[in-house]
Scaffold this active site. Structure first.
Site, PDB file in Angstrom:
ATOM      1  N   GLU A   1      14.685  68.444 -50.162  1.00  0.00           N
ATOM      2  CA  GLU A   1      14.735  69.592 -49.244  1.00  0.00           C
ATOM      3  C   GLU A   1      13.938  69.304 -47.979  1.00  0.00           C
ATOM      4  OE1 GLU A   1      13.420  73.485 -47.448  1.00  0.00           O
ATOM      5  OE2 GLU A   1      12.255  71.796 -48.163  1.00  0.00           O
ATOM      6  N   GLU A   2      12.766  68.701 -48.163  1.00  0.00           N
ATOM      7  CA  GLU A   2      11.833  68.538 -47.042  1.00  0.00           C
ATOM      8  C   GLU A   2      12.331  67.555 -45.979  1.00  0.00           C
ATOM      9  OE1 GLU A   2       9.427  70.439 -46.451  1.00  0.00           O
ATOM     10  OE2 GLU A   2       8.748  71.292 -48.348  1.00  0.00           O
TER      11      GLU A   2
ATOM     12  N   ASP B   1       4.786  74.841 -51.987  1.00  0.00           N
ATOM     13  CA  ASP B   1       6.091  74.576 -51.354  1.00  0.00           C
ATOM     14  C   ASP B   1       6.689  73.341 -52.029  1.00  0.00           C
ATOM     15  OD1 ASP B   1       8.251  74.168 -49.698  1.00  0.00           O
ATOM     16  OD2 ASP B   1       7.063  73.620 -47.953  1.00  0.00           O
TER      17      ASP B   1
ATOM     18  N   ASP C   1      11.893  80.080 -52.132  1.00  0.00           N
ATOM     19  CA  ASP C   1      11.019  79.129 -51.431  1.00  0.00           C
ATOM     20  C   ASP C   1       9.855  79.898 -50.810  1.00  0.00           C
ATOM     21  OD1 ASP C   1      10.035  76.766 -50.271  1.00  0.00           O
ATOM     22  OD2 ASP C   1      11.985  76.166 -49.491  1.00  0.00           O
TER      23      ASP C   1
ATOM     24  N   HIS D   1      13.351  73.923 -54.530  1.00  0.00           N
ATOM     25  CA  HIS D   1      13.276  72.456 -54.425  1.00  0.00           C
ATOM     26  C   HIS D   1      12.057  71.897 -55.141  1.00  0.00           C
ATOM     27  CE1 HIS D   1      10.334  72.155 -50.969  1.00  0.00           C
ATOM     28  NE2 HIS D   1      10.876  73.287 -50.573  1.00  0.00           N
TER      29      HIS D   1
ATOM     30  N   HIS E   1       2.417  73.453 -45.795  1.00  0.00           N
ATOM     31  CA  HIS E   1       2.367  72.028 -45.439  1.00  0.00           C
ATOM     32  C   HIS E   1       0.943  71.537 -45.186  1.00  0.00           C
ATOM     33  CE1 HIS E   1       6.897  71.185 -44.583  1.00  0.00           C
ATOM     34  NE2 HIS E   1       6.712  71.944 -45.650  1.00  0.00           N
TER      35      HIS E   1
HETATM   36 CO    CO Z   1       8.332  72.742 -46.934  1.00  0.00          CO
HETATM   37 ZN    ZN Z   2      10.005  74.623 -49.127  1.00  0.00          ZN
END
Ligand code: CO
Ligand code: ZN
Length: 329
Positions: free
Chosen positions: A192-193, A162, A215, A63, A301
């Site tokens: 995606e998130e 990410d 990922d 992503h 994150h």
């Molecule tokens: Co993520």
């Molecule tokens: Zn991810």
């Protein structure tokens, strides 16, 4: 690979606002695919065709979007209140900087005493310029975090490993893959998130025989970390289960076989919280055999997501080895 990684991880692109990162990816993959399309949601789907009758279709998906924030309210003094786009933690935000699509950079502050755990609603973004009382930023504008890539030996730290590191892996595979007996769709997915939304429509269009997400995953190798047998530098992780998916055993076996053949280390991953595009791919149409190749990553994150370059390069090797033979499932 580092220079591609640098461009990707420093680019702007919160979920639903992927124009800038998409333009960058399209530039990077220019000339590497037989066919490139962008669908209605903004997914990039790049095909490398085998030219073989009856070839299996393999979909890879990384992503391009990142977590971020969206303005919900502008107060009389021009301070911006915001909500999260994806899983942002209030405890990681104070003192951080965000950038909007137009380049405006703001600082994140907190109401009152700083020495406590704040709620997101107590934070604000300061975009004051000392001249204009009303900022140009409006309700609904989205911002991503600001951080440069740091290279410390084999370790790479950035705001959006990410999943820009997954995008970098796919681009490198596209560069090095010369002739696969499979039809390979490299998908750079959006949103995606916020719920694996891009991968769902892309998988419907691609209609793959097998799907593999690329990922990041968490690790258990930090002080008082969770009991999890994934660590940095021990090879890419082959996902067995996460909170959204049980990987297809055939896909796990394909990846483990490719790792053995390529003589690279790999790890088995069970992730208790979190999921990937593979969970969406698995459930389109009449079902797809899906799995995920993970890049171990500390501090997921946060603005300091950290990976090991050896794991990244070994993920590339594993995928190249896997794609070199006709996949049988
Ligand atoms: Co993520
Ligand atoms: Zn991810």
């Amino acid at each position: 690979m580092i220079e591609t990684i640098r461009k990707l991880v420093e680019a702007y692109g919160p979920s639903g606002h992927e124009d800038q990162i998409r333009a960058l990816i399209l530039e990077e993959i220019d000339g590497l695919a037989d066919e490139v399309t962008v669908d209605a949601l903004g997914n990039v789907i790049a095909w490398k065709r085998s030219g073989r009758e009856g070839a299996k279709k393999v979909m890879l998906s990384a992503h391009m979007d990142e977590i971020g924030v969206m303005v919900t309210h502008v107060d009389e003094d021009g301070f911006l209140r915001f909500t999260g786009i994806g899983g942002v933690y209030a405890s990681t935000l104070i003192g951080n900087r965000v950038r909007f699509a137009d380049g405006t950079v703001g600082a994140i502050g907190v109401e009152g005493d700083m020495n406590r755990k704040p709620a997101l609603s107590e934070l604000y973004i300061d975009v004051s310029d000392g001249k204009n009382r009303k900022p140009r930023i409006r309700v609904g504008d989205a911002a991503g975090m600001v951080r440069d890539l740091v290279v410390r030996g084999d370790r790479l730290t950035a705001k959006s490993m990410d999943d820009r590191i997954g995008c970098a892996v796919q681009i490198e595979v596209m560069r090095q893959l010369s002739g696969s007996p499979n039809d390979v769709a490299f998908v750079f997915s959006v949103q995606e998130e916020v719920g694996l939304r891009g991968a769902r429509t892309a998988a419907h269009a691609v209609d793959p025989d097998i799907g593999i997400a690329i990922d990041v995953t968490r690790t258990g190798d930090t002080p008082k970390g969770v009991k999890m047998d994934v660590k940095l530098g021990a090879g890419p992780a082959i996902k067995i289960k996460d909170s959204g998916m049980l990987a297809a055993p055939e896909v796990v076996a394909l990846m483990e076989k490719a790792a053995r053949k390529a003589r690279i280390p790999c790890q088995r991953e069970v992730l208790v919280r979190g999921t990937t595009d593979a969970a969406a791919m698995q459930l389109v149409r009449a079902g797809v055999r899906a799995g995920c190749l993970s890049i171990p990553c500390r501090y997921v994150h946060t603005t300091s997501e950290t990976v090991d370059l050896n794991d990244v390069q070994n993920a590339v090797k594993l995928l190249l080895t896997l794609l070199k033979e006709p996949v049988r499932v």
